[in-house]
Design a protein around this motif. Structure first.
Motif, PDB file in Angstrom:
ATOM      1  N   ILE A  22      16.420  17.443  32.044  1.00 44.58           N
ATOM      2  CA  ILE A  22      17.203  17.628  30.816  1.00 44.58           C
ATOM      3  C   ILE A  22      16.293  18.044  29.670  1.00 44.58           C
ATOM      4  N   ASN A  23      15.185  17.339  29.504  1.00 43.48           N
ATOM      5  CA  ASN A  23      14.269  17.668  28.406  1.00 43.48           C
ATOM      6  C   ASN A  23      13.630  19.036  28.590  1.00 43.48           C
ATOM      7  N   LEU A  24      13.328  19.407  29.814  1.00 44.74           N
ATOM      8  CA  LEU A  24      12.689  20.695  30.056  1.00 44.74           C
ATOM      9  C   LEU A  24      13.649  21.848  29.778  1.00 44.74           C
ATOM     10  N   VAL A  25      14.900  21.722  30.212  1.00 44.86           N
ATOM     11  CA  VAL A  25      15.896  22.756  29.918  1.00 44.86           C
ATOM     12  C   VAL A  25      16.099  22.879  28.400  1.00 44.86           C
ATOM     13  N   ALA A  26      16.198  21.745  27.728  1.00 42.36           N
ATOM     14  CA  ALA A  26      16.363  21.772  26.269  1.00 42.36           C
ATOM     15  C   ALA A  26      15.156  22.407  25.587  1.00 42.36           C
ATOM     16  N   ALA A  27      13.955  22.099  26.071  1.00 41.45           N
ATOM     17  CA  ALA A  27      12.746  22.648  25.468  1.00 41.45           C
ATOM     18  C   ALA A  27      12.639  24.148  25.685  1.00 41.45           C
ATOM     19  N   LEU A  28      13.028  24.618  26.858  1.00 40.74           N
ATOM     20  CA  LEU A  28      12.897  26.029  27.192  1.00 40.74           C
ATOM     21  C   LEU A  28      13.940  26.906  26.527  1.00 40.74           C
ATOM     22  N   ARG A  53      21.601  17.330   7.845  1.00 34.77           N
ATOM     23  CA  ARG A  53      20.798  17.805   8.970  1.00 34.77           C
ATOM     24  C   ARG A  53      20.945  19.312   9.110  1.00 34.77           C
ATOM     25  N   PRO A  54      19.893  19.998   9.569  1.00 35.09           N
ATOM     26  CA  PRO A  54      20.020  21.438   9.827  1.00 35.09           C
ATOM     27  C   PRO A  54      21.008  21.700  10.956  1.00 35.09           C
ATOM     28  N   LEU A  55      21.577  22.894  10.944  1.00 31.68           N
ATOM     29  CA  LEU A  55      22.483  23.291  12.013  1.00 31.68           C
ATOM     30  C   LEU A  55      21.670  23.674  13.241  1.00 31.68           C
ATOM     31  N   LEU A  56      22.105  23.220  14.417  1.00 30.58           N
ATOM     32  CA  LEU A  56      21.392  23.485  15.657  1.00 30.58           C
ATOM     33  C   LEU A  56      22.245  24.388  16.535  1.00 30.58           C
ATOM     34  N   PRO A  57      21.897  25.668  16.665  1.00 28.32           N
ATOM     35  CA  PRO A  57      22.727  26.609  17.419  1.00 28.32           C
ATOM     36  C   PRO A  57      22.785  26.257  18.898  1.00 28.32           C
ATOM     37  N   SER A  58      23.959  26.457  19.496  1.00 29.34           N
ATOM     38  CA  SER A  58      24.130  26.151  20.916  1.00 29.34           C
ATOM     39  C   SER A  58      23.763  27.324  21.808  1.00 29.34           C
ATOM     40  N   SER A  59      23.491  28.491  21.227  1.00 25.56           N
ATOM     41  CA  SER A  59      23.131  29.661  22.009  1.00 25.56           C
ATOM     42  C   SER A  59      21.724  29.519  22.576  1.00 25.56           C
ATOM     43  N   SER A  60      21.440  30.315  23.600  1.00 23.48           N
ATOM     44  CA  SER A  60      20.117  30.283  24.216  1.00 23.48           C
ATOM     45  C   SER A  60      19.117  31.034  23.342  1.00 23.48           C
ATOM     46  N   THR A  61      17.874  30.561  23.322  1.00 18.53           N
ATOM     47  CA  THR A  61      16.848  31.203  22.510  1.00 18.53           C
ATOM     48  C   THR A  61      16.554  32.610  23.006  1.00 18.53           C
ATOM     49  N   ARG A  62      16.150  33.471  22.099  1.00 23.01           N
ATOM     50  CA  ARG A  62      15.738  34.825  22.455  1.00 23.01           C
ATOM     51  C   ARG A  62      14.215  34.939  22.527  1.00 23.01           C
ATOM     52  N   LEU A  63      13.521  33.844  22.316  1.00 22.62           N
ATOM     53  CA  LEU A  63      12.062  33.855  22.323  1.00 22.62           C
ATOM     54  C   LEU A  63      11.533  33.747  23.747  1.00 22.62           C
ATOM     55  N   ASN A  64      10.380  34.364  23.988  1.00 22.15           N
ATOM     56  CA  ASN A  64       9.735  34.144  25.268  1.00 22.15           C
ATOM     57  C   ASN A  64       9.083  32.770  25.266  1.00 22.15           C
ATOM     58  N   GLN A  65       8.539  32.363  26.414  1.00 29.55           N
ATOM     59  CA  GLN A  65       8.060  30.986  26.539  1.00 29.55           C
ATOM     60  C   GLN A  65       6.919  30.686  25.569  1.00 29.55           C
ATOM     61  N   GLU A  66       6.023  31.650  25.373  1.00 27.00           N
ATOM     62  CA  GLU A  66       4.895  31.439  24.464  1.00 27.00           C
ATOM     63  C   GLU A  66       5.374  31.273  23.029  1.00 27.00           C
ATOM     64  N   ASP A  67       6.291  32.145  22.613  1.00 25.59           N
ATOM     65  CA  ASP A  67       6.823  32.046  21.250  1.00 25.59           C
ATOM     66  C   ASP A  67       7.664  30.793  21.064  1.00 25.59           C
ATOM     67  N   GLN A  68       8.350  30.385  22.133  1.00 27.60           N
ATOM     68  CA  GLN A  68       9.144  29.158  22.061  1.00 27.60           C
ATOM     69  C   GLN A  68       8.237  27.952  21.817  1.00 27.60           C
ATOM     70  N   LEU A  69       7.126  27.921  22.518  1.00 27.26           N
ATOM     71  CA  LEU A  69       6.164  26.835  22.319  1.00 27.26           C
ATOM     72  C   LEU A  69       5.624  26.847  20.895  1.00 27.26           C
ATOM     73  N   GLN A  70       5.290  28.021  20.380  1.00 24.36           N
ATOM     74  CA  GLN A  70       4.786  28.131  19.014  1.00 24.36           C
ATOM     75  C   GLN A  70       5.843  27.697  17.997  1.00 24.36           C
ATOM     76  N   SER A  71       7.109  28.021  18.285  1.00 28.95           N
ATOM     77  CA  SER A  71       8.194  27.601  17.399  1.00 28.95           C
ATOM     78  C   SER A  71       8.291  26.079  17.349  1.00 28.95           C
ATOM     79  N   HIS A  72       8.212  25.434  18.518  1.00 30.64           N
ATOM     80  CA  HIS A  72       8.251  23.965  18.556  1.00 30.64           C
ATOM     81  C   HIS A  72       7.044  23.365  17.831  1.00 30.64           C
TER      82      HIS A  72
END
Length: 493
Positions: free
Chosen positions: A348-354, A372-391
């Motif tokens: 669950i955590n890995l899918v949410a993180a990715l 609280r900020p709005l949290l979009p339910s859509s899938s990210t458009r970032l690649n894995q490296e950019d997703q990690l940098q975003s987190h």
């Protein structure tokens, strides 16, 4: 960069073809709206208003750009509206029915500036100057978010609404009677976006379809409340199944963390399927080719921006994990064994993180109310490296905000409203910090495994998970190494 490349970078192929047609007969070059063509602007505005070759969800992107051509299009588009004799709130409701107000904050505000100007043209004596009309328009949008959004804490009162607008009418105050009427209008009936058409629903579902496999035609069905597709649960027949197995569920808290009423807290057994970014809870055993029914979707849980941890504070049953969702609902889930519990936490955590897309900025309400900020339910458009940098960027931001928050506690009275808001915000910041820590640890673990050759030939974020989807559990070494060691920060929440 050529004009054609500039256009292609911003517009889809269908829109590009439409604008090329608009340019015929014009000697001006249209490079992303940087050089204005009045005739083309009029033609485009007319087509946008009558939806000739465009969908409603396409309108906002052509009105909110910060260039001369977009401003011309917006001005021409607003000329099709007649707000004569309407109050500001009614005019705004009519305007928002035409198209969904989407885009960045600056883009939406530019569109509202054009609305305010048009309202003043149609009602020259109602609100003057234009800045006053624009201020009230933005205030109504923010009031709508405060009264009807999913923010934590008390809603803005009429007196607070009036106080927030003191001196903002070109240095003067708006009349209290006007503000009271506007406040009650928004309180009694929230502002609605134009979201009823099928085309817009389809455009929203495309954001989720990215998780589907295969190159064939992909269909997405949705079960909604008939009003808001943003909270719809999608049926994704071709989405990747990351895990399935038996789970018992107990509802612990409803939306915004409100305690679930006693009559709805009982334990129920389901067959759980983690498919895409949805945790489906079915009454019947999972079958790969079986279609989900409407009853299954009623119990489905979105796991975007969610956090799963061991339920250390619950001792009545063994092997229980706690799942906290993006809207702060809390579920307790009991697995058949500790190994299965840790496997569910990890996946669950890995899918949410990715796949969780970056958060929108927090809505602005009354000055003392935390949102609280709005949290979009859509899938990210970032690649894995950019997703990690975003987190990682969000983790740094949360760490700084926690420090700054603790430096400025409110008045000494521990029972005051300020203290309550202070505690709510502190709880949120600490929880978000632990969530991003968990996400970062998991993605760093994946990166290390990929670098060492694990998952060779099945690269990409889905490939890593797909490799283990056929088995509902993974080895004890993987479970302990990837799950228990990675969910520690989340247990602080």
């Amino acid at each position: 960069m050529s004009d054609a490349n500039l256009l292609t970078d911003v517009l889809s192929e269908s829109e590009l073809g439409g604008l090329e047609q608009l340019e015929r007969g014009s000697t001006e070059t249209l490079a992303n709206g940087c050089r204005a063509d009045c005739d083309a602007a009029k033609r485009l505005a007319k087509r946008l208003f009558y939806l000739e070759g465009f969908r409603r969800c396409d309108v906002a992107r052509h009105l909110g750009k910060n260039n001369d051509f977009s401003q011309l299009v917006a001005s021409e588009y607003l000329s099709f509206f007649d707000f004569s004799g309407l109050s500001l709130d009614k005019a705004l409701r009519n305007f928002l029915k035409a198209f969904p107000l989407m885009g960045e904050t600056q883009e939406r505000e530019r569109i509202l500036v054009h609305f305010s100007k048009r309202f003043c043209v149609c009602n020259p004596t109602a609100l003057a100057p234009e800045d006053g009309a624009h201020t009230l328009t933005c205030a109504l949008m923010l009031l709508n978010t405060d009264l009807h959004g999913h923010n934590i804490g008390k809603k803005m009162s009429c007196q607070q609404f009036i106080s927030n607008l003191d001196g903002l009418n070109d240095g003067k105050d708006f009349t209290k009677d006007l503000l009271k009427v506007l406040y009650n209008s928004i309180k009694n009936e929230k502002l609605e976006w134009a979201i009823e058409e099928e085309e817009f629903r389809k455009s929203l579902s495309e954001l989720v379809e990215e998780q589907c496999e295969g190159g064939g035609k992909r269909g997405v069905a949705r079960v909604t409340d008939g009003n808001n597709p943003f909270i719809a649960i999608p049926i994704l027949p071709n989405a990747v199944t990351y895990k399935h197995g038996v789970l018992s569920r107990k509802s612990h808290a409803d939306m915004d963390g409100k305690r679930t009423p006693r009559g709805r807290r009982g334990w129920k057994k389901f067959y759980a399927v983690l498919k895409g970014m949805i945790l489906y809870l079915q009454k019947d055993e999972y079958k790969a080719d079986a279609e989900l029914c409407e009853g299954d979707l009623k119990n489905a849980v979105r796991i975007h921006h969610a956090l799963a941890t061991r339920a250390t504070d619950y001792s009545k049953r063994p092997n229980v994990l706690k799942l906290k969702t993006s809207d702060w609902r809390v579920f307790l889930l009991q697995a058949p064994s500790e190994e299965e519990m840790m496997s569910w936490i990890f996946r669950i955590n890995l899918v949410a993180a990715l796949f969780s897309a970056p958060a929108f900025p927090a809505a602005i309400g009354s000055m003392k109310t935390f949102c609280r900020p709005l949290l979009p339910s859509s899938s990210t458009r970032l690649n894995q490296e950019d997703q990690l940098q975003s987190h990682e960027g969000k983790l740094k931001q949360m760490s700084v905000e926690v420090e700054e928050h603790r430096k400025s506690p409110p008045s000494p009275s521990p029972k005051s409203r300020e203290w309550e808001e202070y505690r709510i915000k502190e709880h949120y910041l600490i929880y978000e910090k632990s969530r991003y820590e968990t996400y970062i640890n998991l993605l760093q673990k994946i990166e290390a495994n990929v670098m060492s050759g694990i998952g060779e030939g099945r690269g990409g974020r889905e490939g890593y998970l797909r490799k283990t989807q056929s088995s509902p559990s993974i080895s004890q070494h993987d479970v302990n190494g990837r799950a228990s060691g990675r969910t520690g920060p989340g247990q602080q929440s």
